[in-house]
Design an enzyme around this catalytic site. Structure first.
Site, PDB file in Angstrom:
ATOM      1  N   ASP A 135      10.354  68.167  18.258  1.00 33.02           N
ATOM      2  CA  ASP A 135      11.537  67.313  18.378  1.00 33.02           C
ATOM      3  C   ASP A 135      11.553  66.601  19.726  1.00 33.02           C
ATOM      4  O   ASP A 135      11.022  67.116  20.716  1.00 33.02           O
ATOM      5  CB  ASP A 135      12.794  68.185  18.219  1.00 33.02           C
ATOM      6  CG  ASP A 135      14.034  67.350  17.970  1.00 33.02           C
ATOM      7  OD1 ASP A 135      13.910  66.138  17.677  1.00 33.02           O
ATOM      8  OD2 ASP A 135      15.140  67.903  18.084  1.00 33.02           O
TER       9      ASP A 135
ATOM     10  N   ASN B 115      14.809  63.593   6.744  1.00 30.26           N
ATOM     11  CA  ASN B 115      14.399  62.450   7.581  1.00 30.26           C
ATOM     12  C   ASN B 115      14.411  61.108   6.843  1.00 30.26           C
ATOM     13  O   ASN B 115      14.333  60.054   7.475  1.00 30.26           O
ATOM     14  CB  ASN B 115      13.010  62.696   8.201  1.00 30.26           C
ATOM     15  CG  ASN B 115      13.026  63.696   9.341  1.00 30.26           C
ATOM     16  OD1 ASN B 115      12.043  64.382   9.602  1.00 30.26           O
ATOM     17  ND2 ASN B 115      14.145  63.802  10.058  1.00 30.26           N
TER      18      ASN B 115
HETATM   19  C1  FPP Z   1      11.546  64.523  15.702  1.00 30.47           C
HETATM   20  O1  FPP Z   1      11.834  63.762  16.869  1.00 30.47           O
HETATM   21  C2  FPP Z   1      10.247  64.169  15.227  1.00 30.47           C
HETATM   22  C3  FPP Z   1       9.975  63.703  13.972  1.00 30.47           C
HETATM   23  C4  FPP Z   1      10.956  63.490  12.917  1.00 30.47           C
HETATM   24  C5  FPP Z   1       8.604  63.334  13.605  1.00 30.47           C
HETATM   25  C6  FPP Z   1       7.550  64.304  14.023  1.00 30.47           C
HETATM   26  C7  FPP Z   1       6.320  63.550  14.008  1.00 30.47           C
HETATM   27  C8  FPP Z   1       5.367  63.574  14.944  1.00 30.47           C
HETATM   28  C9  FPP Z   1       5.299  64.473  16.114  1.00 30.47           C
HETATM   29  C10 FPP Z   1       4.293  62.611  14.831  1.00 30.47           C
HETATM   30  C11 FPP Z   1       3.073  62.911  14.199  1.00 30.47           C
HETATM   31  C12 FPP Z   1       2.812  64.112  13.440  1.00 30.47           C
HETATM   32  C13 FPP Z   1       1.647  64.223  12.788  1.00 30.47           C
HETATM   33  C14 FPP Z   1       1.314  65.427  12.013  1.00 30.47           C
HETATM   34  C15 FPP Z   1       0.663  63.146  12.840  1.00 30.47           C
HETATM   35  P1  FPP Z   1      13.097  62.820  16.836  1.00 30.47           P
HETATM   36  O2  FPP Z   1      12.673  61.493  16.340  1.00 30.47           O
HETATM   37  O3  FPP Z   1      14.187  63.451  16.036  1.00 30.47           O
HETATM   38  O4  FPP Z   1      13.482  62.765  18.342  1.00 30.47           O
HETATM   39  P2  FPP Z   1      14.960  62.617  18.922  1.00 30.47           P
HETATM   40  O5  FPP Z   1      15.699  63.878  18.546  1.00 30.47           O
HETATM   41  O6  FPP Z   1      14.720  62.502  20.385  1.00 30.47           O
HETATM   42  O7  FPP Z   1      15.559  61.390  18.320  1.00 30.47           O
END
Ligand code: FPP
Length: 244
Positions: free
Chosen positions: A22, A70
């Site tokens: 996250d 998501n």
């Molecule tokens: C949460 O951060 C992250 C995600 C919903 C996506 C996770 C994906 C990756 C780490 C990228 C790639 C993964 C692979 C397997 C290639 P957020 O967007 O909720 O962050 P925030 O809470 O700061 O908004």
């Protein structure tokens, strides 16, 4: 008993680590960049973490890439993430295979596009004889959705006479979960300062140890993983029993 056996690496570290990655969005925003910039930086972190696993005695690594919730994000972010997953698989297949990593995907594939599903199938197939690290990527995954899908299949087996309801116990349902070939996670890590599990591995993490750390995922390093594994080794996992 499957769920209650402490599972540790030879040096007392965790055998199966699960990570809620996250903080990509906040990491990008802090740099005045779009959220997808953070997701791309986050994807680069995955490689470093996978590569660190053998040295740390981590045999199973499960990462939360995209949840069933998501889809509520903007169309631009969802499409960007799907394109990132396609690119990641195409780009990383050879390196993962060369390192002996076996890749699996968990989650419901129905909403994913055919091209992505094809790449996922191919990566699973190409790495299926590998055994150095078992990397599981949760994509369109939700713990409640997984339990609901498992229950549906279990109910079908009862209806068709393949399963006697009298035989259903807590060993039965895990056989229907997406994770049926994996051990339960020993350590669940969530980055970015949020202390919640957001529908990740609900059944499987009943006795996991948790680490909620402030680091945003794109800043997470193998060194930090090492520190968390060491601190896991000092924990006293009792699984409901009293100390000997
Ligand atoms: C949460 O951060 C992250 C995600 C919903 C996506 C996770 C994906 C990756 C780490 C990228 C790639 C993964 C692979 C397997 C290639 P957020 O967007 O909720 O962050 P925030 O809470 O700061 O908004």
């Amino acid at each position: 008993m499957r769920a209650l056996v402490p599972d540790t690496a030879p040096d007392g570290g965790p055998h199966h680590v699960a990570i809620i990655m996250d903080g990509n969005g906040r990491w990008a925003q802090a740099r005045g960049r779009p959220r997808l910039f953070g997701h791309h930086a986050g994807a680069r972190r995955v490689r470093e973490v996978v590569e660190a696993c053998p040295d740390l005695g981590i045999k199973y690594l499960t990462i939360f890439a995209f949840s069933t919730e998501n889809w509520k994000r903007t169309q631009v972010e969802v499409a960007g993430l799907m394109s990132l997953f396609r690119r990641y698989i195409s780009k990383e297949t050879r390196a993962l295979d060369a390192r002996g990593v076996r890749v699996r995907f968990i989650g419901d594939r129905v909403r994913l596009d055919a091209k992505l599903i094809g790449l996922m199938d191919q990566l699973e197939e190409q790495t299926r004889h590998n055994d150095s690290v078992h990397l599981t990527i949760a994509l369109n995954y939700g713990g409640r959705d997984e339990v609901a899908r498992a229950t549906k299949r279990l109910a079908e087996d009862v209806a068709d006479g393949r399963l006697d309801p009298a035989d259903v116990d807590e060993e039965t349902l895990p056989r229907y979960l997406d994770t049926h070939v994996l051990p339960d996670p020993d350590l669940v890590i969530r980055t970015s300062g949020e202390a919640r599990i957001s529908n990740f591995l609900l059944w499987q993490s009943a006795y996991a140890e948790y680490e909620f750390i402030d680091t945003l995922w794109p800043d997470f390093t193998a060194e930090e993983l090492r520190r968390l594994c060491t601190s896991y080794g000092a924990r006293d996992r009792r699984f409901g029993a009293v100390p000997a």
